[in-house]
Enzyme design. Structure first.
Site, short mmCIF file in Angstrom:
data_model
loop_
_atom_site.label_atom_id
_atom_site.label_comp_id
_atom_site.label_asym_id
_atom_site.label_seq_id
_atom_site.Cartn_x
_atom_site.Cartn_y
_atom_site.Cartn_z
N ASP A 337 2.08 0.19 5.45
CA ASP A 337 1.53 -0.64 6.52
C ASP A 337 0.17 -0.06 6.95
O ASP A 337 -0.19 1.06 6.60
CB ASP A 337 2.52 -0.74 7.68
N GLU A 533 2.71 -7.13 18.05
CA GLU A 533 3.09 -5.73 17.85
C GLU A 533 3.28 -5.00 19.20
O GLU A 533 3.80 -5.58 20.15
CB GLU A 533 2.09 -5.03 16.92
C1 BGC Z 1 1.58 -4.99 10.63
C2 BGC Z 1 2.01 -5.68 9.36
C3 BGC Z 1 0.86 -6.42 8.76
C4 BGC Z 1 -0.30 -5.47 8.55
C5 BGC Z 1 -1.52 -6.12 7.95
C6 BGC Z 1 0.33 -4.20 10.47
O1 BGC Z 1 -0.15 -3.77 11.70
O2 BGC Z 1 2.62 -4.14 11.07
O3 BGC Z 1 3.07 -6.54 9.64
O4 BGC Z 1 1.23 -7.03 7.57
O5 BGC Z 1 -0.66 -4.90 9.78
O6 BGC Z 1 -2.22 -6.88 8.87
C1 BGC Z 2 -3.14 -5.22 12.49
C2 BGC Z 2 -4.24 -5.92 11.82
C3 BGC Z 2 -5.35 -6.03 12.80
C4 BGC Z 2 -5.76 -4.66 13.27
C5 BGC Z 2 -6.79 -4.72 14.35
C6 BGC Z 2 -3.61 -3.84 12.85
O1 BGC Z 2 -2.58 -3.07 13.37
O2 BGC Z 2 -2.05 -5.23 11.64
O3 BGC Z 2 -3.81 -7.14 11.34
O4 BGC Z 2 -6.45 -6.68 12.27
O5 BGC Z 2 -4.67 -3.90 13.72
O6 BGC Z 2 -7.20 -3.43 14.74
#
Ligand code: BGC
Ligand code: BGC
Length: 679
Positions: A337, A533
């Site tokens: 991730d 999140e």
């Molecule tokens: C998330 C994932 C996501 C990835 C890519 C992460 O922060 O936990 O679910 O696929 O970012 O954006």
């Molecule tokens: C998320 C991404 C997002 C990024 C922004 C990550 O945790 O998964 O999708 O673009 O944070 O900082």
């Protein structure tokens, strides 16, 4: 069980009864995994070890020989490049060629050239540039790059794409066939942008709705999640390599929904047995349907009872290599991730041999990918990472790319690429919304409403695409959007006007400036504001009471309720919540989850047709218990599976018997744990 399959396909309504057998039937129908329905009927007791899962996608000797040939021809730099996934903001196509990048991704709220309004054509053009660049590398056998995107409820980053209900709403629908159709429609939408890898579905078995990702999970019931996982993967992947197929991602492995107090990226304290029998179920469904990629969870596993603290999943060889690859027999690729490797003790964002040695094949290092490549090459040269592990990782990546048809041509040249219309399916989304609604209260059979009424609409969410869509909508958090960022679909206000006629609908966001007695009915549209999140976590001991977080929702109901005009509340949320005060101020109360871009589906169910007959019933049933206490998430006002229908009349809230006494755990800001009796 051919009889059940027939019921479901030809008469979906027959499937709408609440019963265990329906879920079991759904599993039989989708053929999830290797286990028999008998074996999974008691998910918490049966399995003592990880089951082997037979994938319908088999390795072929010719393909394996080709993979060996390619890997044998690669330099170390080429191999490590293949294992690297960078953000499109941080790596140009030219760099992708030069560094042999195996993959790019766009995070939530990242668009080609950071242009939020980029059309499908612009997306596909960029995807094709990456593809062509990768094929122009100086490798002996160039390996095509793959782009991954968070298409988690439709192709949600992209302007003009239909947004389907978030997974929690699909869970309420209890309909794997619907889920398969949405997965397929989403795959088409992703292919319209020239991309063929989606980071979905989330298979979390959510245990505590304090978790900010609760809405990404389908349901509390592991068997329902298992059925959905299979249906989703089949719908998304279809025939791999076809113009409407994308690779699915089973995520986040494993136990993401079971962290202590619902803390995002927190610690799952379950015994192994629970990991296997509860949190594993979605993976049995997904892998059994041929899922080719698995994303590792940010969370940790600490088997407290056994005194075994495994720590961060990203460093957990026992689970990634031992359980997933060896015992379950997964031969696809495991991706990490976003920057998650830095959470493994001893690692940084750009350096983590532990994660690779644990079995992660592709590393999502969005920004610091150049340093990561350098560090990882050095790790192999020093023997910290064995070459055999690198070869295994690269073989898996190439295997998945071969299966996905990437060697046969650019996914950005497929039949749907660049076609904005392929991102839209309004009738499907509207039907999904109708199916997802759960009716919690309907005093004096207020619903369904007759047409021809004068309706006052109140509430901050009535005309808000953001609030009805939630996180992962156009942006990561679903914030920083206005209605102009959503160019397809309807808000509920627009839909009500379309159904009843403009003249019959008046809107006042806070209920002020109108004479209530000019109206027959009030429809209040309220709920949570978007989050994603950890931003959405409710950190214990903060209150789970909705009004404590959104006092304006209680205020607007106070302005309209108890004044002789009946109030219908439509509640948008990514979780069930403690809302006794709001339910008491409403004559009818509808849990509408995060319906996405087609709120017209709500209007369909609330109103009778022009001849006065109800056309659509409430078919949704709670995917999680509806909270009955502001501080104790285990106490339900309405249990899992609850939901009223017009056909059955108002049964009244289910009696739960005596509830344990609560002692005031008071939250910051003074929110109390006092429960309000439900009327
Ligand atoms: C998330 C994932 C996501 C990835 C890519 C992460 O922060 O936990 O679910 O696929 O970012 O954006
Ligand atoms: C998320 C991404 C997002 C990024 C922004 C990550 O945790 O998964 O999708 O673009 O944070 O900082």
């Amino acid at each position: 069980m051919p009889k059940i399959a027939k019921f479901n396909r030809e008469n979906p309504r027959v499937m709408k009864m609440t019963s265990i057998s329906r879920i079991t039937a759904a599993i039989a129908l989708t053929g999830a995994g290797l286990l028999t329905t008998a074996a999974i009927a008691q998910p918490n007791t049966r399995l003592t070890d990880w089951p082997r899962i037979a994938s319908p996608i088999k390795a072929s000797p010719e393909q394996e020989a080709r993979i060996r040939r390619i890997v044998a021809s690669m330099t170390l730099a080429q191999k490590i490049g293949q294992m690297t996934q960078a953000e499109i903001k941080a790596a140009t196509p030219e760099q992708a060629r030069e560094f042999y990048l195996g993959s790019v991704l766009n995070g939530g709220g990242s668009w080609p050239a950071m242009h939020k309004g980029a059309s499908a054509k612009e997306w596909a053009a960029l995807a094709d540039r990456y593809y062509q660049a990768s094929m122009a590398s100086d490798m002996k056998y160039p390996v095509p790059i793959i782009w991954g995107i968070d298409a988690v409820h439709g192709n949600n980053n992209v302007i003009g794409a239909t947004l389907y209900p978030h997974n929690i709403g699909l869970g309420a629908a209890h309909d794997p066939v619907l889920v398969g159709k949405i997965a397929h429609a989403t795959a088409r939408a992703v292919r319209a942008t020239g991309i063929n890898w989606a980071f979905a579905p989330t298979l979390a078995i959510v245990q505590d709705e304090r978790w900010g990702r609760s809405y990404e999970g389908f349901a509390a019931d592991p068997l329902l999640v298992r059925a959905y996982a299979a249906a989703y993967v089949r719908g998304a992947q279809g025939r791999l390599g076809a113009a409407d197929s994308v690779l699915a991602t089973a995520k986040h492995f494993i136990g993401d929904g079971g962290t202590f107090q619902g803390k995002d990226q927190g610690e799952n304290r379950s015994p192994l047995r629970t990991l296997i029998n509860t949190h594993g179920q979605g993976y049995y469904g997904a892998l059994g349907a041929g899922a080719q990629t698995v994303m590792v969870s940010y969370s940790s596993w600490n088997d407290v009872a056994a005194g075994n603290n495994q720590g961060k999943m990203h460093g957990d060889k026992l689970l990634i290599t031992g359980a997933l690859k060896q015992k379950m027999g997964f031969d696809g690729l495991v991706v990490s991730d976003w920057d998650a490797i830095e959470q493994v003790p001893g690692c940084t964002k750009s350096h983590c041999p532990q994660a690779i040695n644990a079995g992660i094949d592709m590393i999502m290092v969005p920004i610091e990918w150049q340093a990561f490549i350098k560090n990882t090459i050095a790790d192999v040269q020093s023997g910290t990472i064995p070459m055999a592990r690198i070869d295994d990782a690269v073989s898996r990546i190439i295997r998945v790319k071969l299966r996905a048809g990437l060697f046969a041509g650019s996914p950005a040249k497929g039949a749907l690429a660049g076609d904005d219309r392929a991102m839209v399916n309004r009738p499907l989304a509207r039907a999904a919304v109708r199916e997802s609604l759960v009716l919690l209260k309907n005093q004096h059979s207020l619903l369904p409403l007759a047409r021809g009424q004068r309706v006052l609409v109140v509430g901050k969410s009535a005309d808000s695409f953001s609030n009805q869509s939630g996180g992962w909508s156009r942006t990561w958090q679903g914030t920083e959007n206005t209605n102009v960022d959503f160019t397809t679909g309807e808000t509920l206000l627009t839909a009500l006007k379309a159904k009843l006629g403009d003249a019959h609908v008046t809107y006042s966001a806070d209920g002020s400036g109108v004479n209530l007695h000019d109206f027959d009915t009030v429809i209040a549209v309220i709920g949570e504001a978007p989050y994603a999140e950890y931003h959405g976590d409710i950190t214990a001991p903060a209150s789970l009471e909705h009004s404590a977080r959104y006092p304006e929702d209680r205020a607007v109901l106070d302005a309209v309720s108890g004044k002789g005009v009946p109030v219908v509340t439509v509640f948008y949320s990514g979780r069930t919540t403690y809302a006794n005060d709001l339910i008491n101020r409403s004559d009818a109360f509808v849990a509408a989850w995060l319906p996405g871009s087609e709120a017209g589906g709500i209007a369909d169910v609330l109103f009778r047709d022009a001849r006065g007959r109800p056309v659509y019933d409430f078919r949704g049933r709670l995917p999680f218990g509806w909270l009955g206490d502001p501080c104790d998430e285990r106490i339900s006002l309405f249990p899992v599976g609850y939901g009223l229908s017009y056909g059955l009349g108002y049964a009244g809230p289910k009696k739960l018997g005596p509830l344990p006494e609560m002692h005031g755990i008071s939250a910051e800001g003074g929110a109390s744990c006092k429960r309000v009796a439900i009327q």
